[in-house]
Design a protein around this motif. Structure first.
Motif, PDB file in Angstrom:
ATOM      1  N   UNK A   1      18.390  13.767  48.115  1.00  0.00           N
ATOM      2  CA  UNK A   1      17.485  13.864  46.998  1.00  0.00           C
ATOM      3  C   UNK A   1      16.044  13.606  47.426  1.00  0.00           C
ATOM      4  N   UNK A   2      15.889  12.541  48.136  1.00  0.00           N
ATOM      5  CA  UNK A   2      14.546  12.152  48.570  1.00  0.00           C
ATOM      6  C   UNK A   2      13.934  13.212  49.483  1.00  0.00           C
ATOM      7  N   UNK A   3      14.742  13.778  50.332  1.00  0.00           N
ATOM      8  CA  UNK A   3      14.274  14.813  51.249  1.00  0.00           C
ATOM      9  C   UNK A   3      13.890  16.083  50.497  1.00  0.00           C
ATOM     10  N   UNK A  39      19.134   5.235  45.922  1.00  0.00           N
ATOM     11  CA  UNK A  39      19.686   3.969  46.384  1.00  0.00           C
ATOM     12  C   UNK A  39      20.768   3.459  45.435  1.00  0.00           C
ATOM     13  N   UNK A  40      20.541   3.614  44.130  1.00  0.00           N
ATOM     14  CA  UNK A  40      21.555   3.197  43.165  1.00  0.00           C
ATOM     15  C   UNK A  40      22.835   4.013  43.340  1.00  0.00           C
ATOM     16  N   UNK A  41      22.699   5.314  43.534  1.00  0.00           N
ATOM     17  CA  UNK A  41      23.862   6.177  43.715  1.00  0.00           C
ATOM     18  C   UNK A  41      24.626   5.805  44.986  1.00  0.00           C
ATOM     19  N   UNK A  45      28.444   4.152  45.392  1.00  0.00           N
ATOM     20  CA  UNK A  45      29.459   4.730  46.282  1.00  0.00           C
ATOM     21  C   UNK A  45      29.960   3.685  47.274  1.00  0.00           C
ATOM     22  N   UNK A  46      29.061   2.851  47.779  1.00  0.00           N
ATOM     23  CA  UNK A  46      29.433   1.803  48.742  1.00  0.00           C
ATOM     24  C   UNK A  46      30.377   0.788  48.099  1.00  0.00           C
ATOM     25  N   UNK A  53      26.794   5.845  53.937  1.00  0.00           N
ATOM     26  CA  UNK A  53      25.378   5.503  53.957  1.00  0.00           C
ATOM     27  C   UNK A  53      25.119   4.084  54.434  1.00  0.00           C
ATOM     28  N   UNK A  54      25.996   3.152  54.064  1.00  0.00           N
ATOM     29  CA  UNK A  54      25.808   1.750  54.423  1.00  0.00           C
ATOM     30  C   UNK A  54      27.008   1.269  55.230  1.00  0.00           C
TER      31      UNK A  54
END
Length: 107
Positions: A1-3, A39-41, A45-46, A53-54
């Motif tokens: 998204x950010x990209x 980040x919330x998404x 998921x984490x 991602x994490x």
């Protein structure tokens, strides 16, 4: 998204918004919203068990995520500056060609 936001938004903002500060602030605002949503998404998921991602260990530092996001943010700010530079260069070239920018339609 950010990209995606970084690829679509900052260059036109820098080119079309006359005030460079306003263009930077508009990009910072849009990026902040998208970064928070992303980040919330990823955190959801984490918590649900996805470790793409994490890292699995919550005490492990997240340097790769931070570095990539910082690079995307810096590139977006650079594209805002590039858009403003392109606009100024085009305007300077048009004024040196004898085109009166204050009176549209007159050459």
């Amino acid at each position: 998204m950010e990209l995606i936001v970084m690829l679509l938004l900052p260059l036109p903002l820098g080119y079309l918004v006359r005030s460079r500060v306003a263009a930077y602030l508009a990009y910072i605002g849009a990026h902040s919203f998208v970064f928070t949503f992303q980040t919330m998404t990823l955190t959801k998921a984490w918590v649900g068990g996805a470790y793409d991602a994490f890292a699995k260990d919550p005490n492990q530092p997240e340097w790769p995520y931070a570095v990539v996001n910082l690079a995307i943010y810096a590139a977006g700010l650079g594209l805002v500056a590039l858009g403003a530079w392109l606009r100024d260069r085009r305007r300077a070239r048009r004024s040196s060609d004898g085109i009166d920018l204050a009176a549209p339609g007159r050459a």
